[in-house]
Design an enzyme around this catalytic site. Structure first.
Site, PDB file in Angstrom:
ATOM      1  N   SER A 111       0.905  -1.045  -0.469  1.00 43.90           N
ATOM      2  CA  SER A 111       0.075  -0.141   0.736  1.00 43.90           C
ATOM      3  C   SER A 111       0.678   1.675   0.039  1.00 43.90           C
ATOM      4  O   SER A 111       0.486   2.285   0.005  1.00 43.90           O
ATOM      5  CB  SER A 111      -0.765  -0.145   1.076  1.00 43.90           C
ATOM      6  OG  SER A 111      -0.067   0.346   1.959  1.00 43.90           O
ATOM      7  N   LYS A 168       1.324   4.471   7.208  1.00 42.51           N
ATOM      8  CA  LYS A 168       0.360   5.081   6.281  1.00 42.51           C
ATOM      9  C   LYS A 168       0.917   6.949   6.304  1.00 42.51           C
ATOM     10  O   LYS A 168       1.855   7.136   6.576  1.00 42.51           O
ATOM     11  CB  LYS A 168      -1.083   5.908   6.182  1.00 42.51           C
ATOM     12  CG  LYS A 168      -1.740   3.992   5.994  1.00 42.51           C
ATOM     13  CD  LYS A 168      -2.168   3.899   4.634  1.00 42.51           C
ATOM     14  CE  LYS A 168      -3.291   2.069   5.345  1.00 42.51           C
ATOM     15  NZ  LYS A 168      -1.637   0.912   5.091  1.00 42.51           N
TER      16      LYS A 168
END
Lengths: 208, 208
Positions: free
Chosen positions: B117, B157
């Site tokens: 990701s 993230k």
DNA sequence: CTCTTAAGAGAACAAAAGTTCGCCAAGGTG
DNA sequence: CACCTTGGCGAACTTTTGTTCTCTTAAGAG
């Protein structure tokens, strides 16, 4: 300040001893290693090394030597490697404080990445790429190579070998591969310094 | 094998002393530090530590202690951090042999990246991301956060804060951002463990 | 209760190690 | 030449340090 031959010999012995044993050598051991018969001579030499900033003497303590530069690390290749022996371990201003054995080899150096030609392989500009010194690289490995023409330059690319030709492929569609025919290789227009075995990034995006 | 409280205290002192001084302590110094009045007691304790595999005694040598596990390194967070104190420095099987000060902080840990990701930020699956422990993160920084629902999970993230809401953005168009409203944060549905300060990759593509 | 073991105290000692002092030879400099 | 600095030798001395031996105490096992 520059080191005399004996000073250099002593410092290298201390570093090697430290790596091997986990603690510094004694004055006597240093003397034996560098061929001094008198401990006081060694002691004076140590004082000189201290004055030149290579170590610190903790007075009165057995083996009270503190090395300033890390004894074990990965040297960062600053300039273009002109000479052949390569990696004299001097001449490197920066040494990464990382145990080389973590990357599974002893003869390593690091290279600071310039440009974004390898972003596809997760290699950003400013990253420190860890290279194992070897001239033998396999297909698909990422290699550090020196291109001699028009002027010496070190580059990092993915290696592709097909029946004699050597291709250095960027991992970025905006760049073109470098293709070397058999004779280019024979004439030394390209030379493999080593293969990538790891990467160290300091910060989020070191180039910024 | 398990360590008794005194053994643990001694071992931690030796490691701390080594980091501070660059060489191991003497038997007497250890005794003073852990409150032993007799050196022989210390010596016996050291023998126990040796038998348990935590260090090595080099007979006859001053400060002849060799630590087995690296005295200075970055612990790799293996499981999900359930407890609050976080980073007990025990419980970590793996310790990266890298001086933490290289990344400009002392309270660090590393996290093994799962999934792709964050490939857009040059972070590949299998990479070891170095995190500085802090709860304060700025906009645009890459953070390690723990999501408590449906079950505890650590994720990496990019952080985006806009008037109260907290967004964790992947760096890959195939993934959706996580959005947390003010009340989600208040209820502890998301908690920031620290911010990314570096990355270590072993091999070309560690996931393979 | 008795025996055993673990964990530490204290004394004693020999070896290891740091440090200082004086001396000397080579090399440069005025 | 006289003078000074650099880099080495040797001896002497004081600390530091590792190591062993013989108790002592407390906890557990039987």
């Amino acid at each position: 300040m520059a080191l005399s031959p004996k000073e250099k010999e002593a410092l290298e012995f201390i570093e090697a001893y430290f790596v091997d044993n986990g603690f510094p050598p004694t004055v006597r051991e240093i003397g034996e290693a560098i061929g001094f018969t008198s401990k006081s001579s060694v002691y004076k030499l140590l004082r000189r090394l201290e004055a030149k900033g290579y170590l610190e003497i903790v007075p009165g303590e057995a083996r009270g030597l503190r090395l300033i530069r890390p004894a074990r690390g990965i040297p960062v290749l600053g300039k273009i490697p002109a000479g052949e022996p390569l990696i004299p371990y001097e001449d490197f201003e920066e040494v990464l404080p990382v145990d080389p054995s973590f990357f599974g080899a002893e003869k390593l150096f690091a290279l600071r990445v310039k440009g974004d030609s390898m972003v596809g392989a997760g290699i950003l500009p400013g990253d420190l790429v860890v290279i194992r010194v070897t001239e033998e690289a396999k297909n698909g490995e990422i290699v550090a190579a020196v291109l001699t023409e028009p002027e010496p330059e070190v580059t990092l690319k993915r290696l592709e070998l097909k029946n004699g030709t050597l291709v250095l492929k960027p991992e970025n569609l905006s760049y073109e591969p470098f293709v070397f025919e058999k004779e280019d290789v024979a004439r030394g227009r390209v030379k493999i310094l080593g293969v990538m075995v790891g990467l160290i990034r300091k910060g989020l995006n070191p180039a910024l």
